[in-house]
Design a protein around this motif. Structure first.
Motif, mmCIF file in Angstrom:
data_model
loop_
_atom_site.group_PDB
_atom_site.id
_atom_site.type_symbol
_atom_site.label_atom_id
_atom_site.label_comp_id
_atom_site.label_asym_id
_atom_site.label_seq_id
_atom_site.Cartn_x
_atom_site.Cartn_y
_atom_site.Cartn_z
ATOM 1 N N UNK A 182 0.825 -1.211 0.000
ATOM 2 C CA UNK A 182 0.000 0.000 0.000
ATOM 3 C C UNK A 182 0.858 1.260 0.000
ATOM 4 N N UNK A 183 2.110 1.149 -0.475
ATOM 5 C CA UNK A 183 2.986 2.314 -0.498
ATOM 6 C C UNK A 183 2.414 3.419 -1.394
ATOM 7 N N UNK A 184 2.735 4.641 -1.045
ATOM 8 C CA UNK A 184 2.244 5.792 -1.817
ATOM 9 C C UNK A 184 3.428 6.624 -2.311
ATOM 10 N N UNK A 185 3.392 7.006 -3.581
ATOM 11 C CA UNK A 185 4.400 7.893 -4.152
ATOM 12 C C UNK A 185 3.801 9.286 -4.300
ATOM 13 N N UNK A 186 4.471 10.277 -3.708
ATOM 14 C CA UNK A 186 3.989 11.659 -3.807
ATOM 15 C C UNK A 186 5.118 12.535 -4.346
ATOM 16 N N UNK A 191 8.710 8.096 -1.712
ATOM 17 C CA UNK A 191 7.869 6.919 -1.521
ATOM 18 C C UNK A 191 7.531 6.782 -0.042
ATOM 19 N N UNK A 192 6.252 6.810 0.294
ATOM 20 C CA UNK A 192 5.800 6.652 1.675
ATOM 21 C C UNK A 192 5.487 5.180 1.904
ATOM 22 N N UNK A 193 6.250 4.552 2.786
ATOM 23 C CA UNK A 193 6.108 3.120 3.024
ATOM 24 C C UNK A 193 4.996 2.860 4.033
ATOM 25 N N UNK A 194 4.142 1.915 3.678
ATOM 26 C CA UNK A 194 3.018 1.547 4.539
ATOM 27 C C UNK A 194 2.992 0.043 4.748
ATOM 28 N N UNK A 195 2.134 -0.388 5.640
ATOM 29 C CA UNK A 195 1.992 -1.812 5.917
ATOM 30 C C UNK A 195 1.562 -2.548 4.642
ATOM 31 N N UNK A 196 2.105 -3.753 4.444
ATOM 32 C CA UNK A 196 1.815 -4.525 3.229
ATOM 33 C C UNK A 196 0.318 -4.756 3.074
ATOM 34 N N UNK A 197 -0.122 -4.777 1.808
ATOM 35 C CA UNK A 197 -1.517 -5.064 1.521
ATOM 36 C C UNK A 197 -1.817 -6.552 1.601
#
Length: 229
Positions: free
Chosen positions: A29-33, A42-48
Motif C-alpha cells: 500500500x505504499x504511496x508515491x507523492x 515513496x511513503x512506506x506503509x503496511x503490506x496489503x
C-alpha cells in the motif's frame, strides 16, 4: 505418474490433482507523492493483502495420478465444497505442503484466506473432467474500538478505550483440552490461550500423537491438550 512434490488444501479439502502453478502476489500500500522541492518520495506503509491465483483439474472419473484422501469422489463432491467456501462468509486455511522426492519437508504455506471467485471450465478435450480457476485473498483478523464519552456541565471529557481482543486470554493455570473447529490453526489456538501465536510449538509438542508429523494440518473434531503456562 510419480506422486506430486506438494499437496494443496482448501480448508480440509485436498485437491485431487496438484495445480501446475500457483501465483502468489504480495501486494503493498505504499504511496508515491511529488514534493515541490524534493521531487518524488515513496511513503512506506503496511503490506496489503496477498492475492493467490491458480487453476486445478477436477476429475469426474478416477485417474491413477489423482490423490483422494478419503477415497474416490466425483467432481460434484468438490463443487459442493467450493460453493460452501464461497458463500459461507467465513475465512478458511489455504495450505501447501511441499516435500522433496526423498520426502524431506520444505517450506509450507499456511494462510487464512477467502474464496473471492472460482470459474469452472468444461472442454471436449478434457473428456469428462473439469478445470477450475481460483482467486483467493488473504484474510486478516480485525477488531473494533469503543469510545466512552462522559459529559459534565462545566467541561466535556472524552476517553477512548480499545476493545480487548477475545484471542488474548490469559495462559491456562492448569492443562485443559480444546476441540478443533473449522478454520482453526495451531497459531491462532496458541494466541487464544497464551496470548502469542509463536507458542504454537508448545501445543504441537503436547499433541504429536493427535496431529501427526505436520503442525499445519489439524482437522475439526480433533481434541487437543493445552498445557499449563
Amino acid at each position: 505418474m510419480a506422486k506430486s512434490a506438494y499437496d494443496v488444501y482448501l480448508d480440509n479439502c485436498l485437491l485431487p490433482v496438484t495445480p501446475e502453478k500457483i501465483q502468489i502476489s504480495i501486494n503493498n500500500n505504499n504511496s508515491t507523492v511529488n514534493l515541490i522541492n524534493e521531487g518524488e518520495i515513496n511513503i512506506l506503509k503496511k503490506a496489503g493483502l496477498t492475492d493467490i491465483e491458480f487453476e486445478a483439474e477436477i476429475p469426474q472419473v478416477k485417474h491413477p495420478y489423482a490423490v483422494y484422501k478419503d477415497g474416490f469422489q466425483g467432481a460434484g463432491y468438490y463443487f459442493d465444497i467450493f460453493e460452501r467456501l464461497k458463500t459461507g462468509k467465513k475465512p478458511f486455511q489455504f495450505i501447501v505442503c511441499r516435500n522433496t522426492p526423498a520426502n524431506k519437508k520444505l517450506l509450507n504455506t499456511n494462510m487464512k484466506v477467502s474464496l473471492e471467485d472460482y470459474t469452472i471450465t468444461e472442454e471436449a478435450g478434457n473428456g469428462f473432467d473439469f478445470r477450475v480457476k481460483f482467486k483467493l485473498k488473504q484474510y486478516r483478523e480485525y477488531g473494533t474500538k469503543t469510545i466512552n464519552i462522559k459529559l459534565t456541565v462545566s467541561k466535556p471529557k472524552a476517553s477512548a478505550e480499545p476493545q480487548r481482543e477475545t484471542n488474548n486470554s490469559p495462559a491456562p493455570a492448569a492443562a485443559q483440552t480444546y476441540t478443533v473447529v473449522s478454520g482453526d490453526c495451531l497459531w491462532n489456538i496458541a494466541k487464544r490461550f497464551y496470548g502469542s501465536g509463536s507458542k504454537y510449538t508448545v501445543i504441537y509438542d503436547a499433541n504429536r500423537g493427535v496431529v501427526g508429523g505436520n503442525p499445519n494440518l489439524i482437522y475439526p473434531g480433533q481434541v487437543l491438550t493445552i498445557p499449563a503456562a
